[in-house]
Scaffold this motif. Structure first.
Motif, short mmCIF file in Angstrom:
data_model
loop_
_atom_site.label_atom_id
_atom_site.label_comp_id
_atom_site.label_asym_id
_atom_site.label_seq_id
_atom_site.Cartn_x
_atom_site.Cartn_y
_atom_site.Cartn_z
N ASN A 396 -93.14 34.93 58.54
CA ASN A 396 -92.12 33.88 58.56
C ASN A 396 -90.80 34.44 58.05
OD1 ASN A 396 -93.76 31.49 59.33
ND2 ASN A 396 -94.85 31.98 57.43
N GLU A 455 -95.86 29.41 62.39
CA GLU A 455 -96.10 28.02 62.02
C GLU A 455 -94.79 27.39 61.57
OE1 GLU A 455 -98.96 26.72 62.54
OE2 GLU A 455 -100.10 28.56 62.93
N PRO A 457 -92.18 25.57 59.42
CA PRO A 457 -92.02 25.21 58.01
C PRO A 457 -91.91 23.70 57.88
CG PRO A 457 -90.45 26.91 58.67
CD PRO A 457 -91.05 26.36 59.93
N ASN A 458 -92.42 23.17 56.79
CA ASN A 458 -92.45 21.73 56.58
C ASN A 458 -91.05 21.12 56.69
OD1 ASN A 458 -93.52 19.20 55.98
ND2 ASN A 458 -93.15 19.48 53.78
N GLY A 459 -90.89 20.21 57.65
CA GLY A 459 -89.63 19.49 57.81
C GLY A 459 -88.53 20.29 58.49
N LYS A 460 -88.84 21.45 59.06
CA LYS A 460 -87.81 22.31 59.65
C LYS A 460 -87.96 22.43 61.17
CE LYS A 460 -86.51 23.23 55.43
NZ LYS A 460 -85.28 22.63 54.85
N GLU A 461 -88.63 21.51 61.80
CA GLU A 461 -88.92 21.61 63.23
C GLU A 461 -87.67 21.85 64.08
OE1 GLU A 461 -92.21 19.11 61.41
OE2 GLU A 461 -90.01 19.24 61.27
N TRP A 464 -86.35 25.63 64.05
CA TRP A 464 -87.42 26.63 64.06
C TRP A 464 -87.69 27.13 65.47
CZ3 TRP A 464 -92.65 25.17 65.82
CH2 TRP A 464 -93.60 26.20 65.67
#
Length: 500
Positions: A396, A455, A457-461, A464
């Motif tokens: 990542n 994958e 990152p949480n809340g970074k769609e 990304w």
């Protein structure tokens, strides 16, 4: 008989007397005799018998000569192999069987632009690749309006910039081809039979849509009664086989070189390269049937040559590319490698720059190297992370873009796979993010954080781009209408940082 015998004895006695009176030779001027003489070189030990190279060492060196030449020929041929392979792939993707049909292809969106090296997903492409040896001279009519593009020869050198905004009638003529001397329009003499021209329509709305298919093209032989220009939209279905433009390795690479050699005229700058090719079984006017030795050399040469190409393209140095590094330690390089698209300069022809660019991209234009603020485009590439390690799809990463990137029009970030230099194929079917992305999240100060990894990152769609495990990648930053801060290199570019 006695007289002859006596004469011989007398001459022999004279010779002995003369030699006896001569001084001994100066041994300090002679080279010492050494029957086991060797020299250490970067190829290992070279053996000599006195000063004569041994047969074994000569064979070793001759093989190295051939290997080195095959590797350098791989670098020399990158523009033409990429061009010829793109032509073959385009014909297959559009379902074309007729070389003489001047078709224009429409490519827009993730799946459509995939086959082209380092394509940009943000803007659509309108592309035509033509074999002038099949069509004869080609007429191309450019309408009035915001139509911008370029025509390239098989070496990917620009032969005509498209984008005056005015209506133009162009005639592209291949080597040695005849045309009507009273032709009303601009005549462009191409030095290869293979021709590519592409353009983009700037702007949006109904008028821009009409301009996309407003260019007309037809053979000069059909000028009295031109047929309707054929446009084909490339929009592959999931089950379709898609042919890519990345030049193949192995013997297919050399088959493309041979195809070029047989079709096209030789440029004077390439005479020595043609001599090297001849030694390896590729000669104009003769079939390509390499011997077992030649095949071995060609296969080893293209393997090493491709590695050299990546080394040159992804690891630019000040010594080879004085103007290609952005800043002192930003981790970003000019993807154009400081190349002048004309290639042939007054005192030399660019080799390193041409190799670097055509290893990872296709087509050139003056607009791509424009130094006028607010005009043209600029391309920066990043190939390693902040620690100097490869960008690997199983990790990542984060890229922090500072506020106000120097782009008068817009900027975009695109991810490409290393193996083919094509937009990354992933489950999300998204390879790029840009200032035009509707859902892009910007920080309070105007900066943007972009994320790359397998994958989300949480809340970074929204910010990304998905990468693939076991597949390394690289990143392009495009600036459309680069501003002065780019040319001055005062806009700070940050390295791509690996995260946990």
């Amino acid at each position: 008989m006695k007289t002859k015998h006596s004469l011989k004895l007398a001459l022999l006695a004279l010779a002995i007397t003369t030699l006896a009176g001569c001084p001994e030779p100066n041994t300090t001027d002679s080279v010492a005799v050494n029957t086991e003489n060797t020299q250490d070189t970067y190829l290992g030990k070279i053996e000599y018998q006195d000063q004569t190279i041994t047969k074994a060492s000569a064979a070793k060196l001759n093989r190295q000569i051939d290997l080195q030449r095959a590797s350098q020929l791989t670098l020399w041929a990158m523009p033409i192999t990429s061009f010829y392979h793109s032509y073959n792939a385009t014909k297959k993707n559009l379902g074309l069987n007729d070389d003489a049909e001047p078709v224009i292809g429409l490519y827009e969106g993730y799946d459509a632009v995939y086959p082209f090296l380092t394509a940009n997903v943000t803007t659509p492409y309108t592309i035509s690749i033509v074999d002038l040896s099949a069509t004869g001279p080609l007429v191309v009519n450019i309408p009035e309006g915001s139509v911008f593009g370029v025509a390239n020869n098989a070496w990917q050198e620009p032969i005509k910039e498209i984008g005056s905004g005015e209506k133009e009638t162009l005639l592209f003529v291949g080597p040695g081809q005849d045309y009507h001397q009273d032709f009303k329009g601009e005549i462009i003499q191409n030095n290869t039979f293979m021709l590519l021209y592409f353009y983009r329509v700037l702007g949006t709305g109904e008028d821009a849509e009409k301009l996309k298919t407003a260019v007309t093209a037809y053979k000069l032989s059909d000028a009295a009664n031109p047929p309707k220009t054929k446009y084909l939209t490339f929009n592959p279905k999931p089950e379709d086989k898609v042919f890519i433009g990345t030049a193949p390795e192995g013997m297919e690479y050399w088959e493309l070189v041979n195809a070029y050699l047989q079709k096209e005229p030789m440029a004077d700058r390439d005479r020595f390269f043609y001599a090297w090719l001849k030694d390896l079984g590729i000669e104009k006017g003769k079939p390509f049937n390499p011997t077992a030795y030649q095949k071995e050399i060609l296969l080893e040469g293209v393997k090493t040559g491709m590695a050299m190409g990546q080394a040159i393209a992804f690891n630019k140095t000040q010594e080879k590319f004085a103007s290609s590094l952005y800043g002192t330690d930003s981790g970003w390089e000019d993807a154009m490698a400081g190349m002048n698209p004309k290639i042939d300069l007054e005192t030399y022809s660019m080799f390193n720059e041409r190799t670097s660019y055509t290893f990872e991209a296709v087509t050139t234009s003056a607009g791509m190297v424009s130094r006028v603020a607010g005009k043209g485009s600029a391309y920066l590439g990043s190939y390693y992370d902040a620690d100097g390690n490869a960008l690997m799809g199983g990790n990542n990463y984060i890229l922090h873009m500072e506020p106000n990137p120097p782009a008068a029009n817009f900027w975009s970030i695109t991810v490409y796979d290393i193996a083919n230099r094509l937009i990354i194929q992933n489950d999300t079917k998204r390879a790029d993010l840009s200032s035009r992305s509707e859902d892009l999240v910007t920080n309070s100060d105007g900066s943007v954080d972009l994320y790359f990894g397998p994958e989300v990152p949480n809340g970074k769609e929204s910010n990304w781009i998905q990468t693939n495990k076991d597949e390394s990648f690289f990143v392009y930053l495009r600036l459309y209408g680069p501003e002065q801060a780019y040319f001055d290199q005062t806009f700070p570019m940050n390295k791509i940082v690996k995260t946990k």
